[in-house]
Design a protein around this motif. Sequence first.
Motif, PDB file in Angstrom:
ATOM      1  N   GLN A  13      58.783  72.397  26.350  1.00  0.00           N
ATOM      2  CA  GLN A  13      59.164  73.706  26.898  1.00  0.00           C
ATOM      3  C   GLN A  13      59.387  73.601  28.403  1.00  0.00           C
ATOM      4  N   PRO A  14      60.201  74.482  28.945  1.00  0.00           N
ATOM      5  CA  PRO A  14      60.370  74.508  30.409  1.00  0.00           C
ATOM      6  C   PRO A  14      59.022  74.599  31.112  1.00  0.00           C
ATOM      7  N   GLY A  15      58.881  73.818  32.168  1.00  0.00           N
ATOM      8  CA  GLY A  15      57.628  73.750  32.893  1.00  0.00           C
ATOM      9  C   GLY A  15      56.681  72.687  32.381  1.00  0.00           C
ATOM     10  N   GLY A  16      57.013  72.079  31.257  1.00  0.00           N
ATOM     11  CA  GLY A  16      56.163  71.059  30.670  1.00  0.00           C
ATOM     12  C   GLY A  16      56.354  69.689  31.301  1.00  0.00           C
ATOM     13  N   SER A  17      55.647  68.711  30.736  1.00  0.00           N
ATOM     14  CA  SER A  17      55.658  67.343  31.262  1.00  0.00           C
ATOM     15  C   SER A  17      55.883  66.329  30.148  1.00  0.00           C
ATOM     16  N   LEU A  18      56.472  65.222  30.539  1.00  0.00           N
ATOM     17  CA  LEU A  18      56.620  64.057  29.664  1.00  0.00           C
ATOM     18  C   LEU A  18      56.466  62.804  30.519  1.00  0.00           C
ATOM     19  N   ARG A  19      56.045  61.722  29.881  1.00  0.00           N
ATOM     20  CA  ARG A  19      55.988  60.428  30.555  1.00  0.00           C
ATOM     21  C   ARG A  19      56.792  59.425  29.748  1.00  0.00           C
ATOM     22  N   LEU A  20      57.863  58.939  30.352  1.00  0.00           N
ATOM     23  CA  LEU A  20      58.703  57.936  29.718  1.00  0.00           C
ATOM     24  C   LEU A  20      58.213  56.538  30.078  1.00  0.00           C
ATOM     25  N   SER A  21      58.391  55.615  29.144  1.00  0.00           N
ATOM     26  CA  SER A  21      58.059  54.218  29.384  1.00  0.00           C
ATOM     27  C   SER A  21      59.269  53.343  29.107  1.00  0.00           C
ATOM     28  N   CYS A  22      59.364  52.247  29.828  1.00  0.00           N
ATOM     29  CA  CYS A  22      60.422  51.258  29.638  1.00  0.00           C
ATOM     30  C   CYS A  22      59.743  49.899  29.553  1.00  0.00           C
ATOM     31  N   ALA A  23      59.742  49.330  28.359  1.00  0.00           N
ATOM     32  CA  ALA A  23      59.132  48.025  28.148  1.00  0.00           C
ATOM     33  C   ALA A  23      60.198  46.942  28.207  1.00  0.00           C
ATOM     34  N   ALA A  24      59.944  45.931  29.009  1.00  0.00           N
ATOM     35  CA  ALA A  24      60.897  44.854  29.206  1.00  0.00           C
ATOM     36  C   ALA A  24      60.387  43.555  28.606  1.00  0.00           C
ATOM     37  N   SER A  25      61.256  42.880  27.888  1.00  0.00           N
ATOM     38  CA  SER A  25      60.920  41.554  27.383  1.00  0.00           C
ATOM     39  C   SER A  25      61.277  40.512  28.439  1.00  0.00           C
ATOM     40  N   GLY A  26      60.723  39.352  28.343  1.00  0.00           N
ATOM     41  CA  GLY A  26      61.038  38.306  29.296  1.00  0.00           C
ATOM     42  C   GLY A  26      60.136  38.339  30.507  1.00  0.00           C
ATOM     43  N   SER A  27      60.113  37.263  31.227  1.00  0.00           N
ATOM     44  CA  SER A  27      59.174  37.112  32.331  1.00  0.00           C
ATOM     45  C   SER A  27      59.791  37.389  33.694  1.00  0.00           C
ATOM     46  N   ILE A  28      61.024  37.906  33.700  1.00  0.00           N
ATOM     47  CA  ILE A  28      61.696  38.090  34.979  1.00  0.00           C
ATOM     48  C   ILE A  28      61.737  39.539  35.408  1.00  0.00           C
ATOM     49  N   PHE A  29      61.042  40.418  34.690  1.00  0.00           N
ATOM     50  CA  PHE A  29      61.044  41.848  35.015  1.00  0.00           C
ATOM     51  C   PHE A  29      60.699  42.074  36.471  1.00  0.00           C
ATOM     52  N   SER A  30      59.686  41.366  36.958  1.00  0.00           N
ATOM     53  CA  SER A  30      59.216  41.595  38.320  1.00  0.00           C
ATOM     54  C   SER A  30      60.239  41.169  39.373  1.00  0.00           C
ATOM     55  N   SER A  31      61.274  40.463  38.952  1.00  0.00           N
ATOM     56  CA  SER A  31      62.292  40.000  39.895  1.00  0.00           C
ATOM     57  C   SER A  31      63.353  41.046  40.185  1.00  0.00           C
ATOM     58  N   PHE A  32      63.378  42.102  39.389  1.00  0.00           N
ATOM     59  CA  PHE A  32      64.451  43.081  39.492  1.00  0.00           C
ATOM     60  C   PHE A  32      63.996  44.384  40.152  1.00  0.00           C
ATOM     61  N   ASN A  33      64.890  44.964  40.944  1.00  0.00           N
ATOM     62  CA  ASN A  33      64.797  46.383  41.230  1.00  0.00           C
ATOM     63  C   ASN A  33      65.199  47.097  39.946  1.00  0.00           C
ATOM     64  N   MET A  34      64.493  48.171  39.604  1.00  0.00           N
ATOM     65  CA  MET A  34      64.714  48.861  38.333  1.00  0.00           C
ATOM     66  C   MET A  34      65.010  50.335  38.579  1.00  0.00           C
ATOM     67  N   ASN A  73      54.174  45.532  37.004  1.00  0.00           N
ATOM     68  CA  ASN A  73      54.801  44.232  36.776  1.00  0.00           C
ATOM     69  C   ASN A  73      53.961  43.345  35.854  1.00  0.00           C
ATOM     70  N   ALA A  74      52.653  43.511  35.869  1.00  0.00           N
ATOM     71  CA  ALA A  74      51.791  42.710  34.997  1.00  0.00           C
ATOM     72  C   ALA A  74      52.017  43.048  33.528  1.00  0.00           C
ATOM     73  N   LYS A  75      52.442  44.278  33.271  1.00  0.00           N
ATOM     74  CA  LYS A  75      52.696  44.715  31.893  1.00  0.00           C
ATOM     75  C   LYS A  75      54.184  44.750  31.562  1.00  0.00           C
ATOM     76  N   ASN A  76      55.029  44.314  32.506  1.00  0.00           N
ATOM     77  CA  ASN A  76      56.488  44.354  32.297  1.00  0.00           C
ATOM     78  C   ASN A  76      56.939  45.745  31.849  1.00  0.00           C
ATOM     79  N   THR A  77      56.416  46.770  32.496  1.00  0.00           N
ATOM     80  CA  THR A  77      56.696  48.139  32.089  1.00  0.00           C
ATOM     81  C   THR A  77      56.980  49.025  33.294  1.00  0.00           C
ATOM     82  N   MET A  78      57.930  49.927  33.113  1.00  0.00           N
ATOM     83  CA  MET A  78      58.259  50.921  34.124  1.00  0.00           C
ATOM     84  C   MET A  78      58.044  52.297  33.512  1.00  0.00           C
ATOM     85  N   TYR A  79      57.721  53.268  34.353  1.00  0.00           N
ATOM     86  CA  TYR A  79      57.410  54.604  33.873  1.00  0.00           C
ATOM     87  C   TYR A  79      58.210  55.659  34.640  1.00  0.00           C
TER      88      TYR A  79
END
Length: 115
Positions: A13-34, A73-79
């Motif tokens: 509903q309007p005014g509510g909240s959500l948290r999105l996650s982005c899981a990355a495979s591979g070991s180079i996630f920390s090398s990128f601006n996302m 970066n330790a979890k290869n995840t962005m939020y």
Amino acid sequence: QVQLVESGGGLVQPGGSLRLSCAASGSIFSSFNMAWYRQAPGKQRGLVAMITRSGGAMHVDSVKGRFTISRDNAKNTMYLQMDSLKPEDTAVYYCNTYPSTKDYWGQGTQVTVSS
């Protein structure tokens, strides 16, 4: 090859909240601006927020103060923490590198803000 998988979308509903996650495979996630991008019906895909390799963040004006991008970066995840959601935030949300990489687009996650 990097594979990115978005999750966390839904109907809120309007005014509510959500948290999105982005899981990355591979070991180079920390090398990128996302970044998070979104595409509303009938509109082009556009940038929502970006985060550097070291955690420096930028949010577009329309979401500033409401959305917060972060990464582990330790979890290869962005939020993307989305608060005070508005109907105009309704879109499919994607994660990708910044600038985006054509081969890394995933299926996205649908966010619908409606009463």
